[in-house]
Motif scaffolding. Structure first.
Motif, short mmCIF file in Angstrom:
data_model
loop_
_atom_site.label_atom_id
_atom_site.label_comp_id
_atom_site.label_asym_id
_atom_site.label_seq_id
_atom_site.Cartn_x
_atom_site.Cartn_y
_atom_site.Cartn_z
N MET A 212 58.63 55.52 43.09
CA MET A 212 57.79 54.94 44.15
C MET A 212 57.43 53.51 43.80
O MET A 212 57.70 52.59 44.55
N THR A 213 56.94 53.31 42.59
CA THR A 213 56.62 51.95 42.19
C THR A 213 57.88 51.11 42.16
O THR A 213 57.90 49.97 42.62
N TYR B 257 44.74 37.81 33.07
CA TYR B 257 45.51 38.93 32.50
C TYR B 257 45.83 38.64 31.06
O TYR B 257 46.07 37.48 30.69
N GLU C 199 49.49 46.42 34.98
CA GLU C 199 48.15 46.78 34.54
C GLU C 199 47.98 48.29 34.54
O GLU C 199 47.43 48.89 33.62
N LEU C 200 48.48 48.91 35.65
CA LEU C 200 48.38 50.37 35.74
C LEU C 200 49.15 51.04 34.62
O LEU C 200 48.74 52.08 34.11
N LEU D 158 52.01 42.44 38.76
CA LEU D 158 50.86 42.39 37.85
C LEU D 158 50.05 43.67 37.93
O LEU D 158 49.65 44.26 36.91
N HIS D 159 49.82 44.12 39.16
CA HIS D 159 49.02 45.34 39.33
C HIS D 159 49.72 46.55 38.74
O HIS D 159 49.07 47.42 38.16
N ARG D 160 51.03 46.56 38.87
CA ARG D 160 51.75 47.70 38.33
C ARG D 160 51.70 47.69 36.80
O ARG D 160 51.46 48.71 36.17
N SER E 29 59.29 50.10 45.66
CA SER E 29 58.51 49.12 46.42
C SER E 29 58.61 47.77 45.71
O SER E 29 58.57 46.72 46.33
N TYR E 30 58.77 47.82 44.39
CA TYR E 30 58.94 46.57 43.65
C TYR E 30 60.21 45.89 44.11
O TYR E 30 60.23 44.71 44.45
N TYR F 25 52.13 39.50 42.43
CA TYR F 25 50.89 40.28 42.36
C TYR F 25 51.13 41.78 42.31
O TYR F 25 50.51 42.47 41.47
N PRO F 26 52.05 42.31 43.15
CA PRO F 26 52.32 43.74 42.98
C PRO F 26 52.78 44.06 41.56
O PRO F 26 52.38 45.07 40.99
N GLU G 179 55.31 34.69 45.02
CA GLU G 179 53.99 35.28 44.90
C GLU G 179 53.97 36.69 45.49
O GLU G 179 53.24 37.56 45.02
N GLY G 180 54.79 36.87 46.52
CA GLY G 180 54.84 38.18 47.19
C GLY G 180 55.24 39.30 46.25
O GLY G 180 54.93 40.47 46.48
N TYR H 217 48.12 32.67 39.24
CA TYR H 217 48.65 31.37 39.62
C TYR H 217 49.22 30.67 38.41
O TYR H 217 50.32 30.10 38.45
#
Lengths: 123, 861
Positions: free
Chosen positions: A1-2, A92, A71-72, A67-69, A5-6, A64-65, A60-61, A42
């Protein structure tokens, strides 16, 4: 799933231009950038662009996804802090797990790059 | 997991953080380039980025699913009419499907309480003369049996109907199996209380015993454990109850009690052999081995084993469930069609609504919803719809099954109308699948919507257009075609039923009471005793007020016949074993008068014939026409050959018209012989009474007369002849009723579907219609315009449907009576019905079109 979408956020094939990142390398670049210390999103994008002499441009699109992934997954950590121009920004930084992951990916990458180089230099 | 729950609780905070983070990025970007718009362009669709980030948080998927479901409910609530129509259509389709599946599932998982029923088989081994070799007792047959025993563990049973008397109630009539002691171990079941049959129980002189089925134990002995060891009288023989079998265990057929086989092995019928395959042997291997054994024996000993053939059939065959299989599939297909029609119908409704929704969808895409997400949202919507339909379907199926249950009187043993897990899995599966099936086309269509146009035009014209209408048209044609096939199926079944019920049976079934009495051998050992009992009974019954006539017979009309091999005097000799097998009835002299069968030639049996046991016989018209064409049969002679031994000659004294005996082939009359009752007495016979009053009112008086002759004799199977005849044809009636219901639902759905499509296209073409009227088109032109569209779809649907029906109707052939699968009258009727239904479907929208006010129509938006 991750993963899917990545890839989807990496953009459509026809939009792929010069300097677009090789799939799967964005994670590694982010981790490498963070070895210099904590950075906001940034800053990460800017640093990659500068160091690569503007060859690599991070969309950028997809930044961020990613980075969030990461982090998770626990390879990076985040905290809110003040930016140079006194704005609230999310910084981060690498975790110990992130360092291990980077070492693994870096060695993989250099093996792969050498292998590609050998094939390309074939007489 | 903990982390996950924490995030779930703090998700609003996370949302705000994300917002801040992205805002910071934009600000930094615009500071550097000095231009917010460049920065915005670089980051792309901010909502999409946010959405992608949220998806990274594991719970977002959960949350969006929940959001989508809530959104689906809202949308469905907002368009109540569409939702209601869709749910009703789906409910009808899913309900019919589930009901039929419940019956089929029950029938297919039926095992009569036999453990691993697929390894148990009925076995017969017959030589050319039709003799059963397995049950013979000579040494060579024993040798054969022991060889077969290596392949399967063999057991045997014989069928009896017995009278049971005890202190617990009225004498009752039970079906009893005389079973070999190892029978229960072959079945794989043990008694729940008491003991099993043992080998000693088969020995001569052993204490007579009896085993009870669970339902007898429950109904007659109220599940009392103290029944074990008590004595009950079975056909006047006192027997000790030794055990009770588990519930649901009914082998063979609708058995009530079992007694050991050898304890009562007198009787002229062969025991039925059955066996369980030895462990590790497959059926084909077993068949091979048995064939080899038979071949070897035939070669070694041709005189005793001439043309020996071993036949192995699945044990469940005796319950009739195999024979019903083809019609199960036909019915399952028929309801499948109904469900497909419902799907197409709902798909059409959703397509029509797409036009309205295209704007909403466009806006959602514009503000960052991915197309996959849109398709998912729409599919969730249709699945919510179909699940609601499934719930309604479940309720309808329950009602339908309840109605079915109370409308059939004799239930075959395999009929199980309870909904088990299988049924619920099936119900859930078809509910979700239909949701995807009817939702996919409209969802894909909508996700492809042209955003710019949709937003600009406020929804009009952006969607639908030529392609949408084309898809709707195809769906309607599909519905029509399926509907035609169902209608033709129903039409053929109705024609069959009309043929079946329209053919006279050949007797007057009104005002006749039927009942049965079986005389136990222990009390009525000789045929003369039986005859004497019936004679005494007749004297008493004939004197009852309201009774016109009483007779005794071996078989009722439509109740099949006994099989005999007759030989006609003077006919060219036929090789033994090749004599034709024909039907025969054993009747008392008043049989013809009681059923009001007229005489064609000669006379009926007389009291003198009965008293002196004269060798006379009556034949039916078909028999006379077959064996003595163009000659007067009266005075000719025939004889019956039993086990290669010709019986004495019988003189034909009369000819009667044909009466239907074989209810499965009502249009054919088979040659039939009526044998005098005094010559061929049987213990269990039908008593028929023609009455001047309502026949049911005679039943009690009749019982009293029987009890006065023998107080231990149960009177059973009491009914009127009319009811029994209706019963015999019940299976056809049920199939006809089901088919008609399915076809009616299909027709309703298809014509509503056509109506919806035409009505929708009228509403979309309002402006065009207004324009046509403005430039001089008359109302009639407009009506014709609308009708032409509907008729085109009907005609195309009809032609596909007729072609499909002609191809498919062949599977119905076995159930058709006197009508060909491509019956032109049925086809014509179906065409007319469909055109009529279609015309009604078109008429309403056409009327509305004709009333369009050009001024209003042209001004609208």
């Amino acid at each position: 799933m991750t993963d899917s979408s990545y890839q989807a956020s990496m953009g459509k094939a026809e939009q792929r231009s010069q300097g677009e990142l090789v799939q799967g390398t964005l994670d590694m670049l982010i981790l490498k950038t963070l070895t210099r210390g904590a950075l906001h999103g940034y800053g990460i994008a800017q640093l990659i662009q500068q160091v690569s002499d503007e060859v690599l441009r991070v969309e950028e699109g997809s930044l961020y996804p990613a980075l969030h992934r990461l982090e998770l997954d626990g390879v990076i950590d985040s905290e809110w802090g003040q930016s140079a121009n006194n704005r609230r920004a999310k910084y981060y930084k690498l975790t110990p797990l992130g360092r291990k992951q980077l070492a693994k990916e870096a060695s993989n990458w250099s093996r792969l790059a050498q292998a590609i180089a050998r094939v390309m230099e074939m007489a | 997991m903990n982390k996950f729950l924490k995030r779930l609780r703090h998700r609003r905070q996370l949302d705000r953080d994300l917002e801040d983070e992205l805002r910071f990025h934009l600000e930094m970007g615009s500071e550097e380039t000095g231009d917010l718009r460049t920065a915005r362009r670089r980051i792309g669709n901010v909502t999409a980025v946010k959405e992608a980030c949220r998806e990274m948080w594991a719970f977002s998927s959960l949350e969006t699913w929940w959001m989508d479901i809530r959104h689906a409910f809202r949308t469905l609530r907002n368009s109540r009419a569409v939702t209601a129509v869709a749910i009703v259509a789906l409910g009808l389709g899913i309900g019919a499907d589930t009901a039929v599946y419940t019956i089929v599932n029950g029938a297919l998982s039926f095992n009569a309480g036999i453990k691993d029923a697929d390894r148990v088989f009925m076995v017969s081994a017959r030589d050319t003369l039709g003799r059963n070799v397995l049950s013979r007792s000579d040494p060579s047959a024993r040798n054969f049996r022991s060889q077969v025993g290596a392949v399967m563990n063999l057991a045997a049973y014989r069928y009896r109907v017995v009278n049971v008397i005890d202190k617990n109630g009225l004498p009752d009539r039970y079906t009893c199996a005389l079973m070999s002691a190892n029978g229960f171990s072959v079945i794989g079941r043990r008694p729940i209380i008491g003991r099993n049959f043992e080998a000693v129980d088969e020995q001569p002189g052993a204490t007579p015993i009896v085993m009870l089925t669970n339902h007898v134990w429950q109904d007659r002995y109220a599940k009392s454990p103290s029944i074990i060891g008590q004595v009950i009288r079975v056909d006047e023989v006192p027997r000790v109850v030794v055990g009770v079998m588990p519930a649901g265990m009914r082998f063979p057929e609708d058995i009530d009690i079992w007694v050991p086989l050898a304890a009562n092995s007198v009787g002229d019928d062969d025991p039925v052999m059955f066996g369980r395959l030895t462990d590790g042997i497959t059926l084909p291997a077993a068949r091979n081995r048995l064939d080899m054994i038979a071949k070897r024996l035939t070669e070694k000993d041709p005189s005793t084993f001439k043309g020996l053939e071993v036949n192995v059939r699945p044990v469940l065959m005796i319950y009739g469930v195999y024979a019903s299989r083809p019609i199960f599939w036909v019915l399952l297909c028929a309801v499948g069609f109904v469900l497909l029609i419902a799907c197409a119908n709902v798909a059409n409704l959703l397509l029509a609504r797409s036009a309205v929704r295209s704007r909403e969808i466009s806006v959602r895409i514009a503000i960052g919803a991915g197309r996959a997400r849109i398709i998912r949202q729409l599919l969730i919507e249709s699945i919510v719809l179909s699940v609601a339909g499934g719930v309604l379907g479940w309720v309808l199926a329950l009602c339908g099954l309840h109605g079915f249950d109370s409308s059939i009187m004799t239930k075959p043993p395999w009929l199980d109308l309870s909904m088990n897990t299988n049924v619920f899995v099936y119900l859930a599966a078809i509910s979700v699948t239909t949701g995807i099936l009817f939702g996919l086309a409209p969802a894909l269509q909508l996700a492809k919507v042209d955003i710019i146009n949709a937003i600009k035009n406020g929804g009009h014209g952006a969607f639908g257009g030529a392609r949408g209408r084309h898809l709707s048209g195809v769906l309607v044609v599909f519905e029509m075609a399926l509907c035609v096939m169902l209608l033709i199926g129903a039409g053929l079944m109705i024609r069959s039923a009309l043929n079946l019920y329209g053919t006279p049976i050949g007797v007057n079934t009104a005002d006749v009471l039927v009942l049965r009495i079986g005389l136990p051998e222990a009390k009525y050992p000789r045929p003369d005793d039986v005859v004497a009992f019936h004679r005494r009974l007749k004297t008493q019954i004939d004197s009852l007020p309201g009774v016109e006539e009483m007779a005794v017979t071996s078989n009722l009309p439509l109740g099949n016949s006994m099989e005999v091999t007759p030989e006609v005097e003077g006919a060219p000799p036929v090789e033994q074993g090749r004599l034709p097998r024909l039907g025969a009835l054993v009747v008392s002299r008043d049989y013809f008068r009681t059923l009001q069968i007229p005489s064609r030639r000669g006379r009926f049996f007389s009291p003198a014939d009965e008293a002196s046991q004269s060798a006379v016989v009556i034949v039916n018209n078909s028999f006379a026409a077959k064996f003595w064409p163009g000659v007067d049969p009266v005075g000719k002679r025939l004889r019956v050959v039993k086990e290669r031994v010709p019986q004495p000659w019988l003189t034909v004294i009369g000819v009667v018209p044909d009466v239907h005996q074989d209810y499965q082939r009502p249009l054919e009359n088979d040659p039939l012989i009526y044998m005098p009752y005094a010559l061929e007495t049987q213990r269990a016979m039908f008593i028929i009474v023609r009455s001047r009053i309502q026949p049911e009112k005679l039943a009690n008086a009749f019982r009293k007369e029987v009890q006065s002759l023998d107080e231990n004799l149960p009177v059973y199977d009491v009914s009127t002849l009319g009811d029994r005849m209706a019963h015999q044809r019940l299976d056809v009636a049920v199939v006809v009723a089901l088919f008609t219901i399915f076809a009616a639902i299909a027709l309703l759905l298809a014509s509503v579907g056509l109506y919806a499509v035409i009505a929708h296209s009228v509403s979309q073409r309002t402006r065009e219609i207004g324009l046509r009227m403005a430039v001089g088109g008359t109302a009639r032109d407009i009506v014709w315009l609308i009708f032409a569209q509907g008729i085109r779809q009907i005609v195309v649907g009809l032609s596909f449907g007729l072609a499909g029906a002609i191809a498919l109707a062949r599977v119905l052939r076995a159930d058709l009576v006197g009508v060909s699968p491509s019956d032109p009258i049925t086809c014509l009727a179906v065409v007319l019905v469909l055109i009529l239904a279609g015309a009604i479907g078109c008429a309403v929208p056409a009327r509305r079109a004709a009333h369009v006010d050009p001024v209003v129509a042209l001004r609208c938006d």
